[in-house]
Motif scaffolding. Structure first.
Motif, PDB file in Angstrom:
ATOM      1  N   THR A   1       0.586  -1.196   0.078  1.00  0.00           N
ATOM      2  CA  THR A   1      -0.046   0.043   0.001  1.00  0.00           C
ATOM      3  C   THR A   1       0.777   1.422   0.223  1.00  0.00           C
ATOM      4  O   THR A   1       0.648   2.060  -0.734  1.00  0.00           O
ATOM      5  CB  THR A   1      -0.872   0.120   1.274  1.00  0.00           C
ATOM      6  OG1 THR A   1      -1.670  -1.281   0.937  1.00  0.00           O
ATOM      7  CG2 THR A   1      -1.806   0.994   1.341  1.00  0.00           C
ATOM      8  N   ILE A   2       1.954   1.256   0.722  1.00  0.00           N
ATOM      9  CA  ILE A   2       2.733   2.384   0.680  1.00  0.00           C
ATOM     10  C   ILE A   2       3.336   2.450  -0.839  1.00  0.00           C
ATOM     11  O   ILE A   2       3.480   3.720  -1.194  1.00  0.00           O
ATOM     12  CB  ILE A   2       4.096   2.008   1.668  1.00  0.00           C
ATOM     13  CG1 ILE A   2       3.727   2.101   3.040  1.00  0.00           C
ATOM     14  CG2 ILE A   2       5.296   3.153   1.314  1.00  0.00           C
ATOM     15  CD1 ILE A   2       4.638   1.834   4.059  1.00  0.00           C
ATOM     16  N   ARG A   3       3.853   1.354  -1.572  1.00  0.00           N
ATOM     17  CA  ARG A   3       4.244   1.561  -2.788  1.00  0.00           C
ATOM     18  C   ARG A   3       3.031   1.992  -3.787  1.00  0.00           C
ATOM     19  O   ARG A   3       3.242   3.081  -4.517  1.00  0.00           O
ATOM     20  CB  ARG A   3       4.662   0.095  -3.464  1.00  0.00           C
ATOM     21  CG  ARG A   3       4.987   0.154  -4.787  1.00  0.00           C
ATOM     22  CD  ARG A   3       5.472  -1.013  -5.208  1.00  0.00           C
ATOM     23  NE  ARG A   3       6.676  -1.447  -4.800  1.00  0.00           N
ATOM     24  CZ  ARG A   3       7.148  -2.796  -4.900  1.00  0.00           C
ATOM     25  NH1 ARG A   3       6.598  -3.780  -5.382  1.00  0.00           N
ATOM     26  NH2 ARG A   3       8.469  -3.032  -4.607  1.00  0.00           N
ATOM     27  N   LYS A   4       1.683   1.531  -3.646  1.00  0.00           N
ATOM     28  CA  LYS A   4       0.743   1.896  -4.486  1.00  0.00           C
ATOM     29  C   LYS A   4       0.408   3.337  -4.391  1.00  0.00           C
ATOM     30  O   LYS A   4       0.241   4.064  -5.438  1.00  0.00           O
ATOM     31  CB  LYS A   4      -0.554   1.048  -3.874  1.00  0.00           C
ATOM     32  CG  LYS A   4      -1.734   1.540  -4.695  1.00  0.00           C
ATOM     33  CD  LYS A   4      -2.757   0.521  -4.273  1.00  0.00           C
ATOM     34  CE  LYS A   4      -4.476   1.045  -4.780  1.00  0.00           C
ATOM     35  NZ  LYS A   4      -5.506   0.329  -4.177  1.00  0.00           N
ATOM     36  N   TYR A   5       0.458   4.045  -3.351  1.00  0.00           N
ATOM     37  CA  TYR A   5       0.288   5.302  -3.073  1.00  0.00           C
ATOM     38  C   TYR A   5       1.402   6.335  -3.063  1.00  0.00           C
ATOM     39  O   TYR A   5       1.182   7.647  -2.961  1.00  0.00           O
ATOM     40  CB  TYR A   5      -0.715   5.579  -1.689  1.00  0.00           C
ATOM     41  CG  TYR A   5      -2.366   4.932  -1.759  1.00  0.00           C
ATOM     42  CD1 TYR A   5      -3.015   5.864  -2.507  1.00  0.00           C
ATOM     43  CD2 TYR A   5      -2.421   3.800  -1.369  1.00  0.00           C
ATOM     44  CE1 TYR A   5      -4.350   5.580  -2.570  1.00  0.00           C
ATOM     45  CE2 TYR A   5      -3.524   3.258  -1.442  1.00  0.00           C
ATOM     46  CZ  TYR A   5      -4.698   4.303  -1.891  1.00  0.00           C
ATOM     47  OH  TYR A   5      -6.007   3.888  -2.203  1.00  0.00           O
ATOM     48  N   LYS A   6       2.417   5.686  -3.354  1.00  0.00           N
ATOM     49  CA  LYS A   6       3.961   6.550  -3.253  1.00  0.00           C
ATOM     50  C   LYS A   6       4.066   7.359  -2.116  1.00  0.00           C
ATOM     51  O   LYS A   6       4.377   8.527  -2.269  1.00  0.00           O
ATOM     52  CB  LYS A   6       3.869   7.135  -4.458  1.00  0.00           C
ATOM     53  CG  LYS A   6       4.008   6.236  -5.852  1.00  0.00           C
ATOM     54  CD  LYS A   6       3.935   6.943  -6.937  1.00  0.00           C
ATOM     55  CE  LYS A   6       3.985   6.229  -8.183  1.00  0.00           C
ATOM     56  NZ  LYS A   6       3.350   5.131  -8.410  1.00  0.00           N
ATOM     57  N   LEU A   7       3.829   6.833  -0.967  1.00  0.00           N
ATOM     58  CA  LEU A   7       3.620   7.618   0.377  1.00  0.00           C
ATOM     59  C   LEU A   7       5.064   8.262   0.736  1.00  0.00           C
ATOM     60  O   LEU A   7       5.062   9.374   1.439  1.00  0.00           O
ATOM     61  CB  LEU A   7       3.018   6.841   1.341  1.00  0.00           C
ATOM     62  CG  LEU A   7       1.523   6.477   1.356  1.00  0.00           C
ATOM     63  CD1 LEU A   7       1.068   5.613   2.374  1.00  0.00           C
ATOM     64  CD2 LEU A   7       0.779   7.640   0.827  1.00  0.00           C
ATOM     65  N   PHE A   8       6.136   7.563   0.361  1.00  0.00           N
ATOM     66  CA  PHE A   8       7.455   8.099   0.721  1.00  0.00           C
ATOM     67  C   PHE A   8       7.913   9.044  -0.144  1.00  0.00           C
ATOM     68  O   PHE A   8       9.050   9.558   0.067  1.00  0.00           O
ATOM     69  CB  PHE A   8       8.151   7.054   1.099  1.00  0.00           C
ATOM     70  CG  PHE A   8       8.069   6.272   2.401  1.00  0.00           C
ATOM     71  CD1 PHE A   8       7.363   6.987   3.319  1.00  0.00           C
ATOM     72  CD2 PHE A   8       8.168   4.972   2.525  1.00  0.00           C
ATOM     73  CE1 PHE A   8       6.969   6.285   4.510  1.00  0.00           C
ATOM     74  CE2 PHE A   8       7.969   4.174   3.653  1.00  0.00           C
ATOM     75  CZ  PHE A   8       7.420   4.642   4.636  1.00  0.00           C
ATOM     76  N   GLN A   9       7.400   9.050  -1.335  1.00  0.00           N
ATOM     77  CA  GLN A   9       8.143  10.076  -2.532  1.00  0.00           C
ATOM     78  C   GLN A   9       7.645  11.464  -2.135  1.00  0.00           C
ATOM     79  O   GLN A   9       6.620  11.986  -1.699  1.00  0.00           O
ATOM     80  CB  GLN A   9       7.278   9.718  -3.754  1.00  0.00           C
ATOM     81  CG  GLN A   9       7.995   9.996  -5.167  1.00  0.00           C
ATOM     82  CD  GLN A   9       7.408   9.519  -6.090  1.00  0.00           C
ATOM     83  OE1 GLN A   9       6.317   9.216  -6.236  1.00  0.00           O
ATOM     84  NE2 GLN A   9       8.130   9.119  -7.217  1.00  0.00           N
ATOM     85  N   LEU A  10       8.766  12.103  -2.248  1.00  0.00           N
ATOM     86  CA  LEU A  10       8.859  13.673  -1.862  1.00  0.00           C
ATOM     87  C   LEU A  10       8.449  14.039  -0.332  1.00  0.00           C
ATOM     88  O   LEU A  10       7.910  15.135  -0.262  1.00  0.00           O
ATOM     89  CB  LEU A  10       7.884  14.536  -2.822  1.00  0.00           C
ATOM     90  CG  LEU A  10       8.180  14.351  -4.393  1.00  0.00           C
ATOM     91  CD1 LEU A  10       6.922  15.152  -5.291  1.00  0.00           C
ATOM     92  CD2 LEU A  10       9.433  14.974  -4.760  1.00  0.00           C
ATOM     93  N   LEU A  11       8.438  13.101   0.380  1.00  0.00           N
ATOM     94  CA  LEU A  11       8.438  13.407   1.827  1.00  0.00           C
ATOM     95  C   LEU A  11       9.368  13.984   2.744  1.00  0.00           C
ATOM     96  O   LEU A  11       9.148  14.719   3.372  1.00  0.00           O
ATOM     97  CB  LEU A  11       7.802  12.174   2.509  1.00  0.00           C
ATOM     98  CG  LEU A  11       7.322  11.977   4.036  1.00  0.00           C
ATOM     99  CD1 LEU A  11       6.344  13.036   4.165  1.00  0.00           C
ATOM    100  CD2 LEU A  11       7.145  10.678   4.710  1.00  0.00           C
TER     101      LEU A  11
ATOM    102  N   ASN B   1      13.048   3.702  10.700  1.00  0.00           N
ATOM    103  CA  ASN B   1      12.851   2.186  10.674  1.00  0.00           C
ATOM    104  C   ASN B   1      12.099   1.629   9.689  1.00  0.00           C
ATOM    105  O   ASN B   1      12.452   0.694   8.786  1.00  0.00           O
ATOM    106  CB  ASN B   1      12.809   1.621  11.871  1.00  0.00           C
ATOM    107  CG  ASN B   1      13.995   1.789  13.033  1.00  0.00           C
ATOM    108  OD1 ASN B   1      14.840   2.274  12.515  1.00  0.00           O
ATOM    109  ND2 ASN B   1      13.719   1.885  14.176  1.00  0.00           N
ATOM    110  N   LEU B   2      10.862   2.143   9.361  1.00  0.00           N
ATOM    111  CA  LEU B   2      10.057   1.825   8.454  1.00  0.00           C
ATOM    112  C   LEU B   2      10.316   2.163   7.098  1.00  0.00           C
ATOM    113  O   LEU B   2      10.326   1.410   6.221  1.00  0.00           O
ATOM    114  CB  LEU B   2       8.645   2.269   8.819  1.00  0.00           C
ATOM    115  CG  LEU B   2       7.400   2.063   7.739  1.00  0.00           C
ATOM    116  CD1 LEU B   2       7.237   0.504   7.437  1.00  0.00           C
ATOM    117  CD2 LEU B   2       6.311   2.781   7.894  1.00  0.00           C
ATOM    118  N   LEU B   3      11.094   3.055   6.986  1.00  0.00           N
ATOM    119  CA  LEU B   3      11.379   3.749   5.675  1.00  0.00           C
ATOM    120  C   LEU B   3      12.630   2.778   5.228  1.00  0.00           C
ATOM    121  O   LEU B   3      12.781   2.188   4.141  1.00  0.00           O
ATOM    122  CB  LEU B   3      11.898   5.043   5.733  1.00  0.00           C
ATOM    123  CG  LEU B   3      12.834   5.536   4.415  1.00  0.00           C
ATOM    124  CD1 LEU B   3      11.879   5.606   3.132  1.00  0.00           C
ATOM    125  CD2 LEU B   3      13.435   7.009   4.777  1.00  0.00           C
ATOM    126  N   ALA B   4      13.612   2.399   6.144  1.00  0.00           N
ATOM    127  CA  ALA B   4      14.650   1.478   5.728  1.00  0.00           C
ATOM    128  C   ALA B   4      14.298   0.090   5.481  1.00  0.00           C
ATOM    129  O   ALA B   4      14.635  -0.794   4.640  1.00  0.00           O
ATOM    130  CB  ALA B   4      15.577   1.470   7.077  1.00  0.00           C
TER     131      ALA B   4
END
Length: 101
Positions: free
Chosen positions: A23-33, A84-87
């Motif tokens: 779901t993180i990938r699907k919504y690109k939640l870490f992009q430009l954060l 840690n979640l990002l890693a």
């Protein structure tokens, strides 16, 4: 299931499922954060939560709601946990490349 330590002392953790990572990938939640320095602070976590609230108000699927409840809005989630979640997400992304549609 993956275990993510959410505080600096290592006494708190949350469980993250493969579905959560997808779901993180699907919504690109870490992009430009993250800022250019790449440091995860409480401000970065709050920015993510505000973005998620906006997405939820606009209507969201069950996977995003589950991700928010289980991970990002969990009472134990703090800046070290997001780091840690990002890693974990980066490692998982390398091991599970996105399929071309």
């Amino acid at each position: 299931m993956y275990k993510v330590i959410t505080n600096e002392s290592g006494t708190r953790s949350i469980e993250v499922s493969t579905e959560n990572l997808e779901t993180i990938r699907k919504y690109k939640l870490f992009q430009l954060l993250f800022d250019s320095n790449g440091i995860v602070t409480e401000t970065v976590l709050e920015k993510l939560r505000l973005n998620l609230r906006s997405m939820l108000v606009g209507g969201a699927d069950k996977d995003l709601v589950d991700l928010c409840i289980d991970v990002f809005f969990h009472s134990d989630m703090k800046a070290p946990g997001l780091s840690n979640l990002l890693a974990l997400y980066q490692e998982w992304s390398v091991a599970n490349p996105e399929m071309a549609e």
